[in-house]
Design a protein around this motif. Structure first.
Motif, PDB file in Angstrom:
ATOM      1  N   THR A 240       0.677  -0.935  -0.025  1.00 34.98           N
ATOM      2  CA  THR A 240       0.037  -0.405  -0.087  1.00 34.98           C
ATOM      3  C   THR A 240       1.051   1.618  -0.253  1.00 34.98           C
TER       4      THR A 240
ATOM      5  N   LYS B 282      -7.009   7.160   0.368  1.00 36.75           N
ATOM      6  CA  LYS B 282      -7.503   6.430   0.088  1.00 36.75           C
ATOM      7  C   LYS B 282      -8.698   5.824  -1.191  1.00 36.75           C
TER       8      LYS B 282
ATOM      9  N   THR C  23      -6.624   3.554  -2.920  1.00 33.44           N
ATOM     10  CA  THR C  23      -5.781   1.832  -3.321  1.00 33.44           C
ATOM     11  C   THR C  23      -6.402   1.129  -2.234  1.00 33.44           C
ATOM     12  N   PRO C  24      -7.461   0.998  -1.667  1.00 35.46           N
ATOM     13  CA  PRO C  24      -7.853   0.246  -1.472  1.00 35.46           C
ATOM     14  C   PRO C  24      -8.989  -0.500  -2.584  1.00 35.46           C
TER      15      PRO C  24
ATOM     16  N   ALA D 265      -7.331  -3.871  -4.930  1.00 36.53           N
ATOM     17  CA  ALA D 265      -8.019  -5.221  -4.797  1.00 36.53           C
ATOM     18  C   ALA D 265      -8.706  -6.192  -5.836  1.00 36.53           C
TER      19      ALA D 265
ATOM     20  N   ASP E 232      -2.965  -5.367  -1.436  1.00 32.70           N
ATOM     21  CA  ASP E 232      -2.782  -4.544  -0.631  1.00 32.70           C
ATOM     22  C   ASP E 232      -3.562  -5.379   1.245  1.00 32.70           C
TER      23      ASP E 232
ATOM     24  N   TYR F 205      -5.746  -3.972   2.432  1.00 33.19           N
ATOM     25  CA  TYR F 205      -7.244  -3.577   2.240  1.00 33.19           C
ATOM     26  C   TYR F 205      -7.485  -5.092   1.645  1.00 33.19           C
TER      27      TYR F 205
ATOM     28  N   LEU G 227      -7.556  -2.016   9.700  1.00 31.23           N
ATOM     29  CA  LEU G 227      -8.170  -1.076   9.235  1.00 31.23           C
ATOM     30  C   LEU G 227      -8.012   0.052   9.395  1.00 31.23           C
TER      31      LEU G 227
ATOM     32  N   TYR H 125      -4.798   3.113   7.985  1.00 29.87           N
ATOM     33  CA  TYR H 125      -5.069   3.905   7.502  1.00 29.87           C
ATOM     34  C   TYR H 125      -4.846   5.605   7.923  1.00 29.87           C
TER      35      TYR H 125
END
Length: 254
Positions: free
Chosen positions: A44, A193, A195-196, A199, A205, A207, A227, A231
């Motif tokens: 991440t 925020k 980057t999830p 998945a 990552d 998440y 999680l 973050y």
């Protein structure tokens, strides 16, 4: 920092919440998944740093082209920023991975090239999508930052015989970056925020790791809580870093 009564109360509430979570919730799964969690956090952070740096480097010419470039450069730059800002990032990500990624196998010269081992993976498309998204938003920020630099400074440097590239490197670009720092910090947090979403194309990552823990153990709340803490910690580091940069290079008011 002074400890006002409301801050002391918030600290005590946060400490009580941490103690309650540590005692009341299930954390027996944590040692088993700790290596995977560490790998997810690293991936991440890696995606965030790479896409933010590459996106900002791309945003500089995009902003400069819109602020002072000829029409042939300003129009494509403006169109790029409009498309990126006007479409969801998830759509852009899927178009690159499921659209562009599905075209490459049809060409034998691509499958036989040295790039094919990378093009068949998901992470290059994730990096490309997040980089273009960051560049599209930050390109508009840099456009405003370039235009906010007083024109008198640029005209004075030009009158002194300073080359255009030197003016850009020593006067225009440093002041534009300084003016864009607060917004750049906010955009970087928003990039974290976003980057999830990687998945959804099988990039593992932090998440995705939390989702795997939920699937394997049927424990829902604890992985999501972990999680959120991860973050928040990364966001805190980003905020402190950008505040340090803003204080280290105070903005000059002409």
């Amino acid at each position: 920092m002074r400890l006002y009564p409301h801050r002391i109360l918030l600290i005590l509430l946060a400490a009580a919440l941490v103690v309650w979570c540590a005692v009341s919730l299930r954390w027996d799964w944590l040692p088993k998944y700790l290596p995977l969690i560490a790998e997810g956090i690293w991936r991440t952070v890696w995606i965030l740093v790479v896409t933010a740096v590459l996106g900002f480097l791309l945003a500089i010419p995009l902003g400069l082209a819109q602020a002072a470039g000829p029409w042939v450069l300003a129009a494509p730059a403006r169109a790029f920023c409009t498309v990126i800002r006007g479409t969801p990032l998830l759509l852009q990500l899927w178009l690159l991975y499921y659209g562009l990624g599905s075209l490459f196998p049809q060409y034998p010269w691509i499958r036989g090239s040295e790039l094919w081992p990378y093009l068949r993976q998901a992470w290059p498309y994730a990096v490309l999508a997040l980089t273009l998204s960051f560049a599209g938003y930050e390109g508009e920020v840099m456009r405003g930052a370039f235009r906010s630099v007083p024109r008198g400074q640029l005209e004075a440097a030009k009158a002194m015989g300073m080359p255009r590239l030197t003016i850009l490197r020593r006067i225009w670009l440093p002041q534009a970056i300084q003016r864009a720092l607060p917004t750049l910090g906010g955009e970087t947090v928003l990039q974290l925020k976003a980057t999830p979403l990687v998945a959804t194309i099988t990039v593992v990552d932090i998440y995705a790791v939390a989702g795997r823990v939920r699937q394997d153990t049927f424990i829902v709340y604890e992985p999501l809580l972990l999680l959120a803490v991860v973050y928040m910690l990364i966001t805190g580091v980003l905020v402190l870093g950008f505040r340090w940069l803003e204080q280290r290079r105070p903005a000059k008011v002409a």
